[in-house]
Design a protein around this motif. Structure first.
Motif, short mmCIF file in Angstrom:
data_model
loop_
_atom_site.label_atom_id
_atom_site.label_comp_id
_atom_site.label_asym_id
_atom_site.label_seq_id
_atom_site.Cartn_x
_atom_site.Cartn_y
_atom_site.Cartn_z
N ARG A 57 101.84 85.99 -0.31
CA ARG A 57 101.53 86.22 -2.10
C ARG A 57 100.96 86.80 -2.53
N LEU A 58 100.04 87.07 -2.48
CA LEU A 58 99.19 88.16 -2.82
C LEU A 58 99.87 88.99 -3.49
N ARG A 59 98.91 89.07 -4.85
CA ARG A 59 99.50 90.41 -5.99
C ARG A 59 98.81 91.05 -6.04
N SER A 60 97.45 90.90 -6.07
CA SER A 60 96.75 92.37 -6.22
C SER A 60 95.94 92.45 -4.89
N SER A 61 95.03 93.27 -4.59
CA SER A 61 93.52 93.16 -3.81
C SER A 61 92.50 92.34 -4.62
N GLU A 62 92.68 92.76 -5.77
CA GLU A 62 91.46 91.75 -6.87
C GLU A 62 91.63 89.92 -6.43
N GLU A 63 92.74 89.67 -6.04
CA GLU A 63 93.12 88.27 -5.81
C GLU A 63 93.15 88.28 -4.20
N ALA A 64 92.85 88.87 -3.31
CA ALA A 64 92.09 89.17 -2.05
C ALA A 64 91.04 88.98 -2.32
N ALA A 65 89.96 89.88 -3.15
CA ALA A 65 88.97 89.60 -2.93
C ALA A 65 87.82 88.73 -4.01
N ASP A 66 89.03 87.90 -4.77
CA ASP A 66 88.43 86.92 -5.00
C ASP A 66 88.42 85.32 -4.64
N LEU A 67 89.14 85.26 -3.19
CA LEU A 67 88.80 83.91 -2.25
C LEU A 67 87.26 84.46 -1.67
N ASP A 68 87.34 83.04 -1.53
CA ASP A 68 85.36 82.85 -0.88
C ASP A 68 86.37 82.72 0.48
N TRP A 69 85.58 84.34 1.27
CA TRP A 69 86.20 85.09 2.31
C TRP A 69 84.97 84.11 3.22
N GLU A 70 83.90 84.59 2.43
CA GLU A 70 82.35 83.43 3.76
C GLU A 70 82.43 82.33 3.73
N GLY A 71 83.07 81.42 2.47
CA GLY A 71 83.29 80.36 2.52
C GLY A 71 84.18 79.57 4.02
N LEU A 72 85.72 80.76 3.54
CA LEU A 72 86.19 80.52 5.13
C LEU A 72 86.07 80.56 6.22
N VAL A 73 85.02 81.45 6.35
CA VAL A 73 84.54 81.31 8.28
C VAL A 73 83.09 80.69 8.29
#
Ligand SMILES: Nc1ncnc2c1ncn2[C@@H]1O[C@H](COP(=O)(O)OP(=O)(O)OP(=O)(O)O)[C@@H](O)[C@H]1O
Ligand SMILES: [Mg+2]
Length: 140
Positions: free
Chosen positions: A79-95
């Motif tokens: 579903r990701l449309r751009s790498s900005e969208e990936a960057a916007d995910l709270d990766w640290e929070g998810l981990v």
């Protein structure tokens, strides 16, 4: 080692993997359209104690389930449309918060991904009722 599994066999394999994951697992699910990534991710979630993973992640990037030890996050990066969208995910929070992270289409978020604990590769076979399945422990 690639095994050719029917859907029930694949689901059993996913449940078994889910039930032996330790906290902080990051499971990458690779494979073409319809290869069985979502089917497998739901089975892993069940093995992690998720009672209701019925919602399809088709329309959301991140699904959050309640596993027996804590939150289980299922990401569908198709579903990701751009790498900005990936960057916007709270990766640290998810981990930090997730008991497990299950990631479909990990190649689309490669630079953001935490180190994988498991890599699952699924592929179509000549027999439409089976999928080729490889499960590796360790970084992809
Ligand atoms: N052996 C099998 N293992 C998994 N799925 C199978 C198998 N045989 C048939 N199927 C069917 O293949 C489909 C797999 O769909 P699924 O949504 O899990 O794939 P996906 O890899 O997540 O696709 P997408 O790339 O669209 O996210 C399901 O309809 C399932 O019933
Ligand atoms: Mg899918």
């Amino acid at each position: 080692m690639t095994r050719a599994l029917t859907e029930p066999e694949l689901v059993a394999e996913g449940v078994a993997l889910g039930s032996r994951l330790t906290p902080g697992a990051v499971v990458l699910l690779e494979g073409d359209l319809g290869a069985g990534k979502t089917t497998f991710a739901r089975a892993v979630a069940r093995g992690l104690g998720v009672a209701e993973a019925a919602t399809s992640p088709t329309y959301a990037l991140v699904h959050r389930y309640h596993g027996r030890r804590g939150p289980v996050f299922h990401l569908d990066c198709y579903r990701l449309r751009s790498s900005e969208e990936a960057a916007d995910l709270d990766w640290e929070g998810l981990v930090a918060e997730g008991d497990a992270l299950l990631v479909e289409w990990p190649e689309r978020v490669r630079e953001w991904l935490p180190p994988a604990t498991h890599r699952v590769r699924l592929r179509h076979l000549d027999d439409p009722a089976r999928r080729g399945v490889d499960i590796d422990a360790g970084p992809a």
